[in-house]
Design an enzyme around this catalytic site. Structure first.
Site: not given
Lengths: 136, 136
Positions: B14, B33, B39, B41, B79-80, B124
């Site tokens: 994100h 950010c 980037h 998490h 996810d991903h 996070e």
């Protein structure tokens, strides 16, 4: 919408649990090994929980940069790699993690203006943790 | 009333950017950010449901069903993925951890029929998490 954000910090400090209101024997019976006059230390984990409406423009309850800089300046600099017994707030009270919780809560409650403070949680070891959310 | 928590993990990228703000304001508020390339998490999700224990099954909720709902509504979608570009809620909202917890709550709330949703917690990182209880 209201969300609750928790940030976790680490600091290391030493302390000795000893009450001037008790005799040597009572201190030894109450605090056991923690009454060792030379003190001992812990790696404390501090969790600070703040809450509030999520700001539409930033998506945040509280800007982490503000929270981190306040906690670093007011809490971590005060306690990290220090002997808690030498601090003014523990001249009259024993630096148990209960009292450390309320001391940290009071500092945050007074100075942190960016969000509402929900609670302070401290892990003294992996086996012990303490929480304070204000009130009597 | 008994509370049950199911944990899941997902990895996603994100970035934080508000198109209504100037590039300078975005940079000041969101810092690193704000990098438009994003980037990532490894998120940990904890979903807590509550209810009375069914006297026949001994369950608050059928875990298999809860897991299916979680997989279908949250993990398959997030996810991903690049949250800003691939998850509908974040086409108009910044994918902060606060907004992620709120979005996951809304994805789950209508799909859980057996138990009542109590809390969505999104980590996070191990040092930062947000709780959402559905509060206005």
């Amino acid at each position: 919408m209201k969300a609750h954000l928790t940030r976790r910090y680490m600091f290391s400090a030493s302390h000795r649990l000893h009450s001037d209101a008790m005799s040597e024997a009572e201190n030894a019976a109450t605090y056991g090994k923690c009454n060792n006059p030379f003190g001992h230390g812990h790696n404390y984990a501090l969790e600070v929980t703040v809450s509030g409406p999520v700001d539409e423009s930033t998506g945040m309850v509280c800007n982490l940069v503000d929270l981190d800089s306040f906690v670093r300046r007011e809490i971590l600099q005060r306690y990290d790699l220090e002997n808690l017994n030498t601090r003014a707030e523990f001249m009259q009270t024993v630096p148990t993690t209960e009292n450390l919780c309320t001391a940290i809560y009071d500092i945050l409650q007074r100075g942190l203006t960016q969000a509402h403070l929900d609670k302070v949680r401290i892990e003294e070891t992996m086996m012990n943790s303490f929480e304070y959310a204000g009130g009597k | 009333m008994v509370y049950l928590t199911r944990k899941a993990e997902f990895a996603a990228s994100h970035y934080y950017h508000n198109p209504d703000l100037t590039p300078e304001e975005n940079q000041r508020i969101f810092g690193k950010c704000n990098n438009p390339n994003g980037h990532g998490h490894n998120y940990t999700l904890e979903v807590t449901v509550k209810g009375e224990v069914d006297p026949r099954s001994g369950f608050v909720v059928d875990l298999k069903q809860l897991k299916e709902v979680l997989n279908r509504e949250v993990l398959d979608a997030m996810d991903h993925r690049f949250l800003n570009k691939e998850v509908a809620e974040f086409s108009t909202r910044i994918p902060t951890t606060e907004n992620l917890a709120i979005a996951i709550w809304h994805r789950l709330i209508s799909k859980l029929n057996q138990a009542q949703l109590h809390r969505v917690r999104v980590y996070e990182t191990p040092d930062l998490f947000v709780d959402f209880y559905g509060e206005a």
